[in-house]
Design a protein around this motif. Structure first.
Motif, short mmCIF file in Angstrom:
data_model
loop_
_atom_site.label_atom_id
_atom_site.label_comp_id
_atom_site.label_asym_id
_atom_site.label_seq_id
_atom_site.Cartn_x
_atom_site.Cartn_y
_atom_site.Cartn_z
N ARG A 1 24.94 3.53 18.28
CA ARG A 1 24.43 2.32 19.02
C ARG A 1 25.11 1.90 20.12
N GLN B 1 23.89 -0.82 29.76
CA GLN B 1 24.72 -1.78 30.63
C GLN B 1 25.34 -1.17 31.65
N LYS C 1 24.29 -9.14 23.74
CA LYS C 1 23.84 -7.95 22.84
C LYS C 1 24.95 -6.69 22.94
N LEU C 2 25.78 -6.73 23.88
CA LEU C 2 26.81 -5.64 23.97
C LEU C 2 28.03 -6.27 23.12
N ILE D 1 23.72 1.09 23.97
CA ILE D 1 23.65 0.16 24.39
C ILE D 1 24.56 0.06 25.84
#
Length: 663
Positions: free
Chosen positions: A433, A441, A310-311, A437
C-alpha cells in the motif's frame, strides 16, 4: 681540643640529637587520600539526595499565598490610605484605620502561624522523604548483588562455575588474580589461566608489545579451548577472549543489556505469570531503576511525517505494522529464553544454563530434549508409585509440576512464533500500500525526503530520564514494597533453609520487585512503548561493579551519578538503522545534505550512508518485489509432544488426581 673544634662541637651535638630521636616519636605524614575521597563521595551523594527531596517537598501553595499576603500587608495599608485620600479627598477616619490595621495584623499573624506550622510538619515530611530515597538508593545495589547470587545458585555443576566466571570478567576493576580465577573456572587449565592473567598485568601497565608477543606465542594453544567453550557459553567466551587480547571492560562503554528484558517483564505483568520472566530480567530491571534514579539519560531517535494526509496515513499504518512485526519477533525469542531459563533453574533437567548467545534453533533443540528426558523420568516414577513405592510420590509430584509448567511455556513459544508469520504477512500488505501511494505522489512531483521545514520527514530526538520529582515518586513507591512483610520475611528466612525453597522464595520475591519497578517507572518513562524499549535495548547499561554493600546511601548515590555520567552517548547505530528503515521501507533518497547531517550530529558512518543512498540507483527501472522482512528465520518449534501429555496423565493417575484437579 682547638677553638675550632670547640666551635664545631655544638653543631655536631645538634646533628646527633636530631638523628637519635627515637622512631616512635617522629611525626609522620598521615595518608588521608582515601578518607578525603570518601568524605567527598558522602558530601556529593548527600547533596544529590537533598536535591531530589527538595524537588518533591515544595512549599504548599497556601503557605506561599499567606506569605504573600503578609508581605503585602503594609503595602495594602499604604495603598488603602492613598486610595481613600484620592477618592474622598480626605484622610481615612479612625474607624477606617482600625479596619485596615486589623486586616494587616490578622493576615500577617495568620501567615506567621502557617509558616511555623509548615516548618514543623514540612521538615518532618522532608526528613521522611529523604529517608525513603536513602533506603531505595542503598537497597538497589545490594539487591542487585543478591539477584546475581540467586542466578548463580539456580544453576548446577559447571554451569554455575561458568556463570560466576562471566560475572567476574564483566568487572572493570577486576584484579589479575580475579582474571586468573575466572579463566581457571572456564578453561579448567591452570597454565592457560596463568597466561591470561599475565597478559592482564601487561595491560595494566600499557605494555602492548609484550601482549602481542604472548598472543603470537600462545594463540594456537588457547584458540581450540576458546572454540570448545564457545559451544557452551558464547558470552563468557567473548569476555575471556577479550582478556586474552589485552582488552578489558571500560566504564565509558558500560555493559550490554539482555535483549527484550522489558518485554518479558511486561508480559509477566499482563499474563500474571512470573515464569515468563527470568532472574536475568530482574537484574536488568534493578540496573535500569538505579541508572534512572542516578540521573541516566537514554537518547531515543524517531522520525515522523507531516504533509499530505493520504501519504501520512499510509506512513503511520506502515510504521505501526513494522512495530508490531518487531514486537512479534522479539516476543518469540523472549518466550524461548524464558523456557530455557526455567529449565535451567530446576534441578534434574538436561539444561544446565540458559546459554545466552546461542541461536534459537539450538535453544529449541535443547529444550525439547530436556522435556523428552523429563517425560521419560515421570513415566518411570509413575510406574514405581503405582507398584507401591510411595517414597517416590514427592519426586513424581515435583517432576510433573515442572513438566506441566514447561509445556505451558512451550505452547507460548509456539504461539509467539506463529504470530511472527501473521504479522509478517500484514507488514507486506502495508508495504504494498505504501509503495502504491508513494509512487503516485512521486509522479506528482512530491518526492519524499528528509526536510528541515515543517512538512516532510523529520528526525526527532527524545530523552528517557527521570526528573527529580519523578525520582522521588519512584522511590516512594518502591520503598513500600521494600518495607512489606513479604520482603522482610524473605531477608530473614533465606538462611538456614534448603536450596529449592530458598530459590523459590527468593526468585518469587525478586520477580515481584521487578514488576513493582516496571509499574513505578511506567508513568514517567512509558516502558510499554516499543520505541522506548528499542532505545533502552540499543544502549549499554552503566557498570555498577564498584558498588559494595558496606557503602552508605550517600556514597552509593555519588558513585551511581558518577558512573552514569561516564557512559558515552553513541547514536551512530540508531541513526544508521533509522536511515536503513527510511531507504528500505519508505523509499527515501538520502541527499548529500541528509548524509552530512547524520554524520555530523549522530556520528553515523559516511560509507554506510553512501551505500544506502545508492540503493535506489541500483533498483532503478525494476519493480521491487515483495521480499521477506524477517531479520532471521523463525525456528521450527512445533506443537508439544504427545509423550509429554501422556507422562502428565500417568502422573495424575499415579498420584490419585483427577483430570481437572490442580495440585
Amino acid at each position: 681540643m682547638s677553638p675550632a673544634d670547640g666551635c664545631r662541637l655544638p653543631r655536631l651535638m645538634l646533628m646527633k640529637a636530631t638523628v637519635l630521636v627515637p622512631i616512635p616519636f617522629r611525626r609522620r605524614g598521615k595518608d588521608t587520600s582515601h578518607e578525603t575521597s570518601q568524605v567527598r563521595l558522602e558530601r556529593e551523594g548527600r547533596d544529590e539526595i537533598d536535591r531530589i527531596t527538595r524537588a518533591v517537598e515544595k512549599v504548599p501553595w497556601s503557605v506561599s499565598l499567606l506569605q504573600i499576603l503578609w508581605t503585602a500587608g503594609p503595602v495594602t495599608l499604604l495603598g488603602a490610605w492613598g486610595g481613600y485620600l484620592l477618592g474622598y479627598g480626605r484622610a481615612p477616619t479612625a474607624d477606617n484605620y482600625i479596619f485596615f490595621i486589623s486586616y494587616t495584623v490578622i493576615t500577617g499573624a495568620t501567615g506567621i502561624i502557617a509558616n511555623l506550622v509548615h516548618q514543623f510538619t514540612g521538615a518532618r515530611h522532608a526528613e521522611k522523604t529523604t529517608a525513603k530515597i536513602e533506603r531505595v538508593i542503598k537497597a538497589l545495589p545490594d539487591l542487585l548483588l543478591t539477584t546475581r547470587d540467586l542466578i548463580v545458585e539456580s544453576l548446577e555443576g559447571d554451569a554455575r562455575r561458568r556463570e560466576a566466571a562471566a560475572m567476574l570478567l564483566r568487572k572493570q576493576d577486576l584484579s589479575p588474580e580475579g582474571v586468573e580465577l575466572a579463566a581457571l573456572e572456564l578453561l579448567d587449565d591452570r597454565d592457560s589461566a596463568r597466561i591470561i592473567s599475565q597478559i592482564d598485568i601487561y595491560r595494566r601497565v600499557g605494555l602492548h608489545a609484550r601482549i602481542r608477543d604472548m598472543i603470537a606465542l600462545y594463540g594456537e594453544t588457547l584458540e581450540p579451548q576458546f572454540q570448545e567453550l564457545a559451544a557452551l557459553a558464547p558470552e563468557a567466551t567473548d569476555l575471556l577472549r577479550a582478556r586474552f587480547t589485552g582488552q578489558a571492560p571500560a566504564l565509558q562503554h558500560g555493559v550490554s543489556r539482555d535483549d527484550n528484558f522489558i518485554e518479558r517483564v511486561l508480559a509477566a505483568i499482563e499474563q500474571d505469570d512470573e515464569l515468563l520472566m527470568t532472574l536475568q530480567d530482574v537484574e536488568e530491571m534493578l540496573i535500569l531503576a538505579f541508572e534512572l534514579i542516578s540521573g541516566r539519560q537514554i537518547p531515543m531517535l524517531t522520525f515522523e511525517y507531516k504533509g499530505r494526509w493520504k501519504l501520512a496515513q499510509a506512513f503511520d499504518a506502515l510504521e505501526q505494522a513494522r512495530a508490531r512485526h518487531r514486537i512479534a519477533q522479539a516476543t518469540g525469542l523472549s518466550r524461548l529464553k524464558a523456557l530455557m531459563a526455567y529449565l535451567a533453574e530446576q534441578s534434574g533437567t538436561l539444561v544446565e544454563d540458559s546459554a545466552s548467545g546461542l541461536r534459537a534453533e539450538v535453544l529449541v533443540e535443547r529444550s525439547r530434549n530436556a522435556m523428552d528426558a523429563l517425560a521419560e523420568q515421570i513415566q518411570h516414577l509413575a510406574k514405581a508409585v503405582r507398584s507401591g513405592q510411595s517414597q517416590h510420590r514427592r519426586a513424581l509430584d515435583h517432576k510433573a509440576e515442572l513438566l506441566a509448567n514447561a509445556v505451558r511455556l512451550h505452547k507460548q513459544v509456539s504461539e509467539a512464533y506463529e504470530q511472527v508469520g501473521r504479522h509478517h504477512a500484514q507488514l507486506l500488505k502495508m508495504v504494498e500500500r505504501w509503495e502504491r501511494i508513494s509512487h503516485a505522489q512521486d509522479s506528482d512531483g512530491a518526492r519524499l525526503q528528509l526536510s528541515p521545514g515543517r512538512r516532510g520527514l523529520r528526525i526527532r530526538e527524545h530523552v528517557i530520564e527521570l526528573d527529580d520529582e519523578a525520582k522521588a515518586k519512584v522511590c516512594k513507591r518502591l520503598v513500600k514494597h521494600l518495607g512489606s512483610s513479604e520482603f522482610d520475611q524473605h531477608r530473614r528466612t533465606t538462611l538456614g533453609i534448603e536450596r529449592e525453597r530458598r530459590l523459590s522464595i527468593g526468585g518469587g520475591v525478586s520477580k515481584r520487585l521487578a514488576v513493582e519497578i516496571a509499574l513505578a517507572l511506567e508513568p514517567h518513562t512509558h516502558l510499554s512503548r516499543p520505541a522506548v524499549q528499542r532505545a533502552i535495548n540499543s544502549t549499554n547499561a552503566a557498570d555498577f561493579g564498584q558498588l559494595e554493600p558496606n557503602l552508605s546511601a550517600a556514597a552509593k548515590a555519588a558513585m551511581g551519578a558518577a558512573m552514569v555520567k561516564e557512559i558515552e552517548v553513541d547514536l551512530s547505530r540508531p541513526a544508521e538503522q533509522l536511515a536503513l528503515a527510511l531507504v528500505r521501507h519508505y523509499h527515501v533518497e538520502l541527499e548529500p545534505e541528509a548524509i552530512d547531517f547524520l554524520v555530523q550530529h549522530y556520528g553515523a558512518r559516511e560509507a554506510t550512508l553512501t551505500m544506502l543512498s545508492n540503493y535506489h540507483a541500483s533498483h532503478a527501472g525494476t519493480d521491487t518485489p515483495n521480499i521477506s522482512y524477517l531479520s532471521q528465520r523463525p525456528p521450527m518449534v512445533g506443537k508439544p509432544h504427545r509423550d509429554w501429555y501422556r507422562a502428565l496423565v500417568k502422573a495424575r493417575r499415579a498420584l490419585g488426581l483427577k483430570g481437572g484437579e490442580r495440585r
